[in-house]
Motif scaffolding. Structure first.
Motif, PDB file in Angstrom:
ATOM      1  N   ARG A 248      33.650  46.217  48.820  1.00  0.00           N
ATOM      2  CA  ARG A 248      33.966  44.796  48.987  1.00  0.00           C
ATOM      3  C   ARG A 248      35.365  44.535  48.474  1.00  0.00           C
ATOM      4  NH1 ARG A 248      30.387  41.121  46.126  1.00  0.00           N
ATOM      5  NH2 ARG A 248      31.472  39.537  47.335  1.00  0.00           N
ATOM      6  N   PRO A 250      38.423  41.503  47.661  1.00  0.00           N
ATOM      7  CA  PRO A 250      38.658  40.067  47.470  1.00  0.00           C
ATOM      8  C   PRO A 250      39.775  39.578  48.387  1.00  0.00           C
ATOM      9  CG  PRO A 250      39.684  41.286  45.697  1.00  0.00           C
ATOM     10  CD  PRO A 250      39.049  42.301  46.597  1.00  0.00           C
ATOM     11  N   ILE A 251      39.484  39.523  49.672  1.00  0.00           N
ATOM     12  CA  ILE A 251      40.506  39.200  50.671  1.00  0.00           C
ATOM     13  C   ILE A 251      40.010  38.100  51.592  1.00  0.00           C
ATOM     14  CG2 ILE A 251      41.546  40.109  52.811  1.00  0.00           C
ATOM     15  CD1 ILE A 251      42.057  42.705  51.295  1.00  0.00           C
ATOM     16  N   PRO A 341      43.435  36.869  45.819  1.00  0.00           N
ATOM     17  CA  PRO A 341      43.439  35.695  44.939  1.00  0.00           C
ATOM     18  C   PRO A 341      44.714  35.558  44.100  1.00  0.00           C
ATOM     19  CG  PRO A 341      41.327  36.809  44.822  1.00  0.00           C
ATOM     20  CD  PRO A 341      42.242  37.698  45.613  1.00  0.00           C
ATOM     21  N   LEU A 394      42.245  47.658  42.191  1.00  0.00           N
ATOM     22  CA  LEU A 394      41.214  46.715  42.631  1.00  0.00           C
ATOM     23  C   LEU A 394      40.423  46.143  41.447  1.00  0.00           C
ATOM     24  CD1 LEU A 394      39.343  45.435  44.848  1.00  0.00           C
ATOM     25  CD2 LEU A 394      38.128  47.616  44.922  1.00  0.00           C
ATOM     26  N   PHE A 397      40.508  42.487  39.119  1.00  0.00           N
ATOM     27  CA  PHE A 397      39.780  41.222  39.273  1.00  0.00           C
ATOM     28  C   PHE A 397      38.560  41.175  38.357  1.00  0.00           C
ATOM     29  CE2 PHE A 397      42.121  41.962  43.203  1.00  0.00           C
ATOM     30  CZ  PHE A 397      42.881  40.807  43.240  1.00  0.00           C
ATOM     31  N   ASP A 398      37.984  42.340  38.058  1.00  0.00           N
ATOM     32  CA  ASP A 398      36.833  42.385  37.149  1.00  0.00           C
ATOM     33  C   ASP A 398      37.239  42.098  35.709  1.00  0.00           C
ATOM     34  OD1 ASP A 398      35.406  43.108  39.352  1.00  0.00           O
ATOM     35  OD2 ASP A 398      35.491  45.260  38.933  1.00  0.00           O
ATOM     36  N   PHE A 400      40.053  40.263  34.869  1.00  0.00           N
ATOM     37  CA  PHE A 400      40.943  39.088  34.845  1.00  0.00           C
ATOM     38  C   PHE A 400      42.400  39.471  34.569  1.00  0.00           C
ATOM     39  CE2 PHE A 400      36.734  37.479  34.046  1.00  0.00           C
ATOM     40  CZ  PHE A 400      36.679  36.368  34.857  1.00  0.00           C
ATOM     41  N   LEU A 402      45.054  39.576  36.332  1.00  0.00           N
ATOM     42  CA  LEU A 402      45.683  39.201  37.601  1.00  0.00           C
ATOM     43  C   LEU A 402      47.197  39.298  37.509  1.00  0.00           C
ATOM     44  CD1 LEU A 402      43.593  36.106  38.725  1.00  0.00           C
ATOM     45  CD2 LEU A 402      43.073  38.524  38.912  1.00  0.00           C
TER      46      LEU A 402
END
Lengths: 413, 83
Positions: A248, A250-251, A341, A394, A397-398, A400, A402
């Motif tokens: 999966r 995040p797009i 995101p 990737l 995102f888990d 944070f 960013l």
């Protein structure tokens, strides 16, 4: 020259010349399969074959070579981002463009003419100072300039003094430039092909077969192949391809539109962007004015053009250069951008052990073509993600972690 | 001009509307779904339920729209979900 041309023309048997090798039959297995025959995939194929000596490589392209987002971008190359991690990465990209024509023996028409982003408010100027300081800290040529310098850099610009979009200054990035997008892909394809890389056009991935946390086989519309390692670099719709592999992403997909005017006498020798008007312009070497802007306002996976965006882009362009008002549009197009995101790409490992990601390129992919190809090839060849790519993992995102790059373009999204 | 039908005001130019993103399956209130709710938004190729707002009247509505053909299948108020 005229005589040799005449001789060639009169010769009975012409030897046809091809930069890109024809699509052969698929072999049973490959050491590396690259999904996506655009700039990023072909650059990775070039570095794998020419630098790391990995030649049993197949590039699978569902359409035709470099016919997706590589053919649809507006060719801006720059490194004036906001975070240290991004500036370091894109700076390496710009440096690779500087030597690309020589390295490939292929003219990619790199033109390092500088990029100017206009500020129409004090708030924008403050954010430009932050970006300029970060850029200088990382060693790029970048500075905040006043209106007088803006006028010198771009004499035909409407400064709108006292108006709604008054130009109060700008961010001048002398390292910025453009290159011919097709030539970049063709140059990499030619060299990769010469080292034995197979480029399979019209070959669409339809599924994956797994064993534990590895991909063992890739199913395509032309047959199934066994793979050692996989690189996914499909430009747009990466989420859909990754989903077939069980990953999966995040797009979200948004169309990004651009257009080109009829050719004009040269008047614009830099790249100009406006933070307020969400518009950027560059005059190509053919004299056409390339006009780009922000993404469409809602999610869509279609490459149609809309009147709304054309009007919006025309409005911005006319505000900056009012004398363009009778110039005709020649072409318009859209590409599907994979927005993440935090407006930064996803590169490196995936939850599968032999499946590597080079995706989430949103509206900022072309400028990263050489550096993404080089560093992803290094990752695959050594099995180790280089430091410059680590922030783009990737898994950020888990945790944070960013890399917020929203606002690092003229056109926010 | 592309039209979107506001359940209160009828068909209007889509430029009168603000896109507020997909109706989310994940809830930010559930700790185990927090990452998913924040970062992993819906992005299907097909009909998607999404939030829109008619700006002049401040009407928040749900639209069902196909993300490839861009066809709007249905619009309704969130409180009046059709059967």
């Amino acid at each position: 020259m005229p005589f040799s041309l005449l001789k060639y023309g009169l010769r009975a048997r012409h030897v046809s010349f091809r930069d890109i090798p024809p699509t052969p039959d698929l072999k049973r297995s490959y050491d590396v399969v690259i999904i996506g025959g655009g700039g990023h995939g072909l650059a990775a194929a070039y570095y794998l074959s020419n630098v790391h000596g990995i030649r049993n490589v197949a590039v699978l392209e569902k359409g035709y070579l470099a016919g997706g987002n590589t053919a649809r971008n507006t060719t801006t190359i720059r490194s004036n981002y906001m975070t240290e991690e991004s500036v370091r990465f894109y700076k390496e990209g710009v440096e690779l463009f500087e030597t690309m024509s020589r390295d490939l023996g292929f003219n990619v028409m790199f033109s390092q003419r500088g990029q100017l982003t206009l500020a129409h408010s004090e708030a924008t100027l403050r954010s430009f100072h932050l970006r300029a300081e970060m850029g200088k800290h990382m060693g790029t040529r970048i500075e905040v300039v006043d209106v007088r310098t803006v006028k010198e850099l771009c004499p035909h610009l409407n400064l709108d003094l006292g108006g709604q979009h008054e130009v109060m200054g700008g961010l001048w990035h002398a390292d910025g430039g453009t290159a011919r997008h097709d030539a970049v892909a063709w140059g990499y394809a030619r060299h990769a092909g010469a080292r034995g890389v197979e480029i399979h056009q019209r070959t669409e991935v339809t599924g994956f077969e797994h064993a534990g946390d590895r991909v063992t086989h890739i199913r395509t519309n032309r047959g199934t192949i066994a793979v050692g390692q996989v690189l996914q670099a499909v430009g747009g719709l990466n989420g859909q391809v990754a989903a077939m592999a069980g990953i999966r992403l995040p797009i979200r997909c948004f169309p990004l539109q651009a257009m080109v005017t009829q050719p004009l006498k040269p008047f614009l020798d830099i790249l100009v962007s406006s933070a307020n008007l969400h518009t950027y312009l560059v005059q190509s070497s053919r004299g056409e004015v390339v006009i780009g802007g922000g993404s469409d306002p809602y999610q869509l996976a279609s490459t149609r053009s809309t009147l709304d965006q054309k009007e919006h882009l025309a409005e911005g362009a006319l505000h900056l250069f009012p004398f363009l008002h009778k110039v005709k549009l020649l072409r318009q197009w859209a590409g599907i951008t994979d927005m993440t995101p935090d407006y930064s790409p996803i590169m490196g490992a995936s939850p599968l052990r032999n499946y590597w990601l080079d995706c989430g390129w949103g509206t900022w992919g072309f400028k990263a073509t050489p550096v993404a190809g080089k560093r992803m090839a290094e990752t695959i060849a050594t099995g180790r993600v280089p430091d410059v790519l680590k922030p783009f993992d990737l898994r950020r995102f888990d945790s944070f972690a960013l890399l917020n790059e929203m606002g690092a373009t003229a056109a926010s999204h | 001009m592309k039209l979107l039908t506001c359940p209160v005001n009828g068909p209007r130019n889509i430029t009168e509307f603000q896109y507020l993103g997909p109706v989310r399956a994940a809830s930010a209130d559930q700790p185990e779904q927090l990452i998913e709710a924040l970062f992993y938004a819906e992005n299907p190729l097909g009909v998607m339920r999404e939030w829109w707002r008619h700006t002049p009247s401040n009407t928040v509505l749900i639209a069902e729209r196909h993300t490839v053909s861009d066809q709007i299948v249905a619009t309704y108020l969130p409180t009046r979900k059709p059967a």
